[in-house]
Design an enzyme around this catalytic site. Structure first.
Site, short mmCIF file in Angstrom:
data_model
loop_
_atom_site.label_atom_id
_atom_site.label_comp_id
_atom_site.label_asym_id
_atom_site.label_seq_id
_atom_site.Cartn_x
_atom_site.Cartn_y
_atom_site.Cartn_z
N CYS A 2 0.85 -1.18 0.00
CA CYS A 2 0.00 0.00 0.00
C CYS A 2 0.89 1.24 0.00
O CYS A 2 2.06 1.18 0.38
CB CYS A 2 -0.94 0.08 1.18
SG CYS A 2 -1.95 -1.37 1.44
N ARG A 27 3.41 -0.37 -5.04
CA ARG A 27 3.25 -0.96 -3.70
C ARG A 27 1.91 -1.66 -3.53
O ARG A 27 1.64 -2.25 -2.49
CB ARG A 27 3.37 0.13 -2.65
CG ARG A 27 4.73 0.77 -2.60
CD ARG A 27 4.77 1.78 -1.50
NE ARG A 27 4.67 1.14 -0.21
CZ ARG A 27 5.65 1.02 0.65
NH1 ARG A 27 6.83 1.48 0.35
NH2 ARG A 27 5.46 0.43 1.80
N TRP A 75 -3.15 -2.61 -1.34
CA TRP A 75 -2.94 -4.04 -1.60
C TRP A 75 -3.70 -4.73 -0.48
O TRP A 75 -3.31 -4.67 0.69
CB TRP A 75 -1.45 -4.37 -1.53
CG TRP A 75 -1.11 -5.78 -1.93
CD1 TRP A 75 -0.83 -6.24 -3.18
CD2 TRP A 75 -1.00 -6.91 -1.06
NE1 TRP A 75 -0.56 -7.59 -3.14
CE2 TRP A 75 -0.66 -8.03 -1.86
CE3 TRP A 75 -1.16 -7.11 0.32
CZ2 TRP A 75 -0.47 -9.31 -1.33
CZ3 TRP A 75 -0.99 -8.38 0.84
CH2 TRP A 75 -0.64 -9.46 0.01
N ASN A 99 -1.37 2.06 6.05
CA ASN A 99 -0.56 0.93 5.55
C ASN A 99 -0.27 0.02 6.73
O ASN A 99 -0.03 0.51 7.84
CB ASN A 99 0.79 1.41 5.03
CG ASN A 99 0.69 2.11 3.70
OD1 ASN A 99 -0.39 2.22 3.13
ND2 ASN A 99 1.82 2.61 3.23
N GLY A 100 -0.24 -1.28 6.50
CA GLY A 100 0.09 -2.22 7.58
C GLY A 100 -1.11 -3.06 7.95
O GLY A 100 -2.11 -3.11 7.23
N GLU A 459 15.77 -18.39 -9.07
CA GLU A 459 15.43 -17.02 -9.46
C GLU A 459 14.82 -17.00 -10.86
O GLU A 459 13.84 -16.28 -11.11
CB GLU A 459 16.67 -16.12 -9.36
CG GLU A 459 16.45 -14.69 -9.83
CD GLU A 459 15.36 -13.91 -9.10
OE1 GLU A 459 14.84 -14.40 -8.09
OE2 GLU A 459 15.00 -12.82 -9.58
N LYS A 463 11.07 -15.62 -11.56
CA LYS A 463 10.85 -14.50 -12.48
C LYS A 463 9.80 -14.87 -13.52
O LYS A 463 8.88 -14.11 -13.79
CB LYS A 463 12.18 -14.17 -13.16
CG LYS A 463 12.48 -12.79 -13.56
CD LYS A 463 12.48 -11.72 -12.52
CE LYS A 463 12.56 -12.06 -11.09
NZ LYS A 463 12.34 -11.17 -10.07
N GLU A 466 6.21 -15.24 -11.85
CA GLU A 466 5.57 -14.04 -11.31
C GLU A 466 5.11 -13.07 -12.39
O GLU A 466 4.10 -12.40 -12.22
CB GLU A 466 6.42 -13.35 -10.23
CG GLU A 466 7.70 -12.71 -10.68
CD GLU A 466 8.49 -12.08 -9.52
OE1 GLU A 466 7.89 -11.65 -8.52
OE2 GLU A 466 9.72 -12.01 -9.64
N HIS A 482 13.27 -37.95 -7.99
CA HIS A 482 12.61 -38.46 -6.78
C HIS A 482 11.17 -37.98 -6.70
O HIS A 482 10.68 -37.68 -5.61
CB HIS A 482 13.41 -38.03 -5.54
CG HIS A 482 14.77 -38.62 -5.51
ND1 HIS A 482 15.00 -39.97 -5.34
CD2 HIS A 482 16.01 -38.06 -5.70
CE1 HIS A 482 16.30 -40.20 -5.38
NE2 HIS A 482 16.93 -39.07 -5.61
N LYS A 576 5.44 -4.54 -4.53
CA LYS A 576 6.91 -4.48 -4.54
C LYS A 576 7.49 -4.53 -3.13
O LYS A 576 8.53 -5.12 -2.90
CB LYS A 576 7.37 -3.20 -5.24
CG LYS A 576 8.87 -3.14 -5.34
CD LYS A 576 9.31 -2.70 -6.68
CE LYS A 576 10.78 -2.89 -6.89
NZ LYS A 576 11.11 -4.22 -7.41
C1 G6P Z 1 8.26 -8.75 -2.92
C2 G6P Z 1 8.72 -8.44 -4.33
C3 G6P Z 1 9.93 -9.29 -4.68
C4 G6P Z 1 11.04 -9.08 -3.66
C5 G6P Z 1 10.53 -9.37 -2.24
C6 G6P Z 1 11.52 -8.93 -1.18
O1 G6P Z 1 7.71 -10.03 -2.87
O2 G6P Z 1 7.68 -8.66 -5.24
O3 G6P Z 1 10.41 -8.94 -5.96
O4 G6P Z 1 12.11 -9.92 -3.96
O5 G6P Z 1 9.33 -8.64 -1.99
O6 G6P Z 1 11.59 -7.53 -1.21
P1 G6P Z 1 12.84 -6.71 -0.68
O7 G6P Z 1 12.45 -5.28 -0.84
O8 G6P Z 1 13.01 -7.11 0.77
O9 G6P Z 1 13.99 -7.11 -1.50
#
Ligand code: G6P
Length: 581
Positions: A2, A27, A75, A99-100, A459, A463, A466, A482, A576
């Site tokens: 948010c 956010r 969010w 927020n929170g 990773e 990627k 997502e 397995h 984010k």
């Molecule tokens: C969210 C984002 C990810 C990120 C993660 C950790 O899930 O979508 O892309 O890796 O948070 O965020 P940070 O700011 O702690 O790297």
């Protein structure tokens, strides 16, 4: 999660708030809203969906002539994304954005209902508004202080009170800063929201209450005045333009060579500026999402340097029974520096009095501020929700730390050529598009690798899923048989990541095992095995290899998402900066 922005000053707040929300949209983007205040009148406009929808709605509203406003992009945590659950929320004289998460919202709500409050939404936020309204008689700061004593959880609040031409704000475990400018004052959860107006900001400590008027601000904690210095942000508004790219994700991937180059130039003759990990017996690496996978790469590097390394996602680490000793270092990796679980992991380490190292992008963030040491990754502002350039910079820092532990011969020579090699790889977009054509209709994609290649696979897989919403998973190459190999059939795409000479033959065998069961391989590695689909990356020092491999997987994820028409920069359900647990 948010985003909050509030403004009080000489101008009408609409455009300021709108621009701020657009910058905060990363956010959270399921609904948004604004409140404008003139005298006793408070006008609220809310909308489900992107900020663009709110913008449209605002154009059709007759807005009151005023110079005070607060705004929010959401969010959802409590209550589905809907207009009634969108912020601002209003109870009695109080209107606020939050927020929170208020963790004890349910029992508080029951109590307030017994006292006669009729709630309009399913949110925890409305409970906060009702509490402040309950305690507000004449003293707003007193009411806020009483209310925050009753709540558990995290909050950043910007609050309007019908009786006063002011904005109040308070925070706990969720970021909030004050912006200072000659024409007015701002409150925001992220400096990026106000950068086009000011780079001057004041940090707010936990449970400090700020009172903003059009002429100034004052901060108190438990009613005692607090003085805080005005800081200057080094971020620039430049960072938020697309520079002709269609998406931030692609723009940010393309920035990687220059960022890597700048970082190398800064540290190559200045390794002393980086902490020395050799003096620690135990290294714990903690992060969430991609930051965790960057940490996983670090783990493999540090282990080869002879260090003992434990790694976990922050949401697990914070609740585990961790054994510390006086030579433990906890490394917290976080782009935002505000991820709730990573902050909690940091607090746990601090409570146990061990050293902490922040590897973060946002200076001034909670993790950057509170760790014993910090290394800023200097990725600039990252806007696409799926991280790309920040990941590469995190790995670069870990690689330099590894080199500092164990200085091997070829590293520096390879380091110098790395940005150029990365640029050449990124310039092959035609090839990534071609591979994307083969992938975008798939339902399942698998990635396999061993050791550091496994971390890279994790990773790459994250990627892809997502941004493209294709189900994708990553496995240690030896583990596939397995169980998971039962999912492989005719035409299943399997990425084989193979950069480690010691175990390359093993992973090749595992790739052959899936091929013989009908899989279509995409090989990413340093030796030419003649596969039809293969991405060859230059062979470099082991500590640098992931920096050349991961960007190719980022490109493929981007083009697959593009072909599928996905909302690349704002994938569904994500945010984010995850500032709730
Ligand atoms: C969210 C984002 C990810 C990120 C993660 C950790 O899930 O979508 O892309 O890796 O948070 O965020 P940070 O700011 O702690 O790297």
């Amino acid at each position: 999660m948010c985003g909050i922005i509030g403004y009080i000053g000489k101008e009408h707040p609409k455009e300021i708030l709108l621009e701020g929300l657009k910058n905060l949209e990363y956010r959270g983007y399921d609904s948004s809203g604004m409140a404008f205040k003139k005298g006793k009148e408070i006008q609220i406009v809310k909308c489900v969906g992107k900020i663009a929808f709110l913008e449209e709605k605002l154009q059709n509203e007759k807005l009151i002539d005023c110079n005070i406003g607060i705004a929010h992009t959401r969010w959802a945590t409590h209550g589905e994304p809907s207009e009634k659950n969108a912020h601002p929320h209003q109870v009695g004289k109080i209107t606020l954005v939050h927020n929170g998460i208020i963790e004890n919202a349910a029992p508080l709500k029951k109590e307030l209902e017994k006292e006669g409050v009729k709630f309009q939404s399913s949110t925890d936020t409305e409970v906060m508004a009702a509490l402040i309204n309950k305690y507000y008689k004449k003293d707003m700061i007193g009411a806020i202080n009483k209310a925050i004593k009753e709540v558990k959880g995290s909050y950043a609040l910007a609050i309007l009170n019908e009786d006063e031409d002011k904005i109040y704000a308070v925070r706990c475990q969720s970021p909030l800063i004050i912006g200072v400018e000659k024409n007015g004052y701002y409150v925001t959860s992220d400096i990026g929201a106000i950068l086009s107006h000011t780079n001057q900001y004041v940090l707010l400590g936990e449970n400090e209450v700020v009172e903003l008027t059009k002429d100034g601000y004052s901060i108190t904690k438990n009613n005692k005045p607090i003085t805080r210095k005005v800081e200057t942000s080094t971020l620039s508004t430049e960072d938020s333009s697309l520079h002709g790219y269609e998406h931030y994700m692609l723009k940010e991937i393309m920035e990687e060579p220059i960022l890597v180059d700048n970082f190398i130039k800064k540290y190559i003759n200045n390794l002393d500026a980086l902490p020395d990990l050799k003096k620690y017996h135990d290294i714990h690496i903690v992060g969430c999402g991609s930051a965790y996978y960057a940490g996983m790469i670090g783990k493999y590097l540090f282990e080869e340097d002879g260090l003992r390394v434990d790694i976990d996602v922050a949401s697990e680490y914070r609740y585990r029974n961790i054994i510390y000793n006086d030579k433990t270092l906890v490394i917290l990796i976080s782009q935002s520096g505000e991820t709730a679980d990573t902050i909690a992991a940091m607090r746990k380490a601090i409570e146990h009095k061990v050293d902490t190292l922040a590897i973060v992008n946002v200076d001034g963030s909670t993790i950057a501020r509170d760790c014993t040491y910090k290394v800023l990754i200097e990725a600039g502002r990252e806007i696409a929700v799926a991280t790309t350039k920040a990941f590469i910079q995190q790995v670069l820092v870990l690689s330099l730390l590894s080199y500092k532990i164990n200085k091997d011969d070829t590293y520096l020579e390879d380091l110098i050529h790395l940005p150029q090699q990365l640029k050449v790889l990124l310039d092959k977009s035609g090839y990534y598009k071609k591979l994307a054509d083969a992938i975008y209709k798939q339902e399942d994609v698998f990635f396999i690798g061993r050791k550091v290649d496994y971390a890279i696979s994790m990773e790459g897989s994250l990627k892809l899923k997502e941004v493209s919403y294709i189900h994708s998973d990553s496995y240690q190459a030896g583990e596939l048989k397995h169980g998971t190999i039962s999912l492989v059939n005719e035409g299943t795409i399997v990425f084989g990541i193979i950069t480690d000479d010691e175990i390359k033959d093993k992973t090749i065998s595992n790739l052959e095992e899936v091929i013989s069961r009908g899989a279509v391989p995409i090989y990413v590695g340093i030796d030419d095995y003649g596969y039809e689909n293969q991405i060859l990356v230059p062979r470099v020092n082991k500590k640098l290899q992931p920096i050349l491999v991961v960007p190719t997987l980022q490109m493929i994820a981007y083009y697959v998402a593009y072909k599928r028409g996905c909302d690349i920069d704002k994938p569904r359900n994500l945010a984010k900066s995850v500032t709730v647990e």
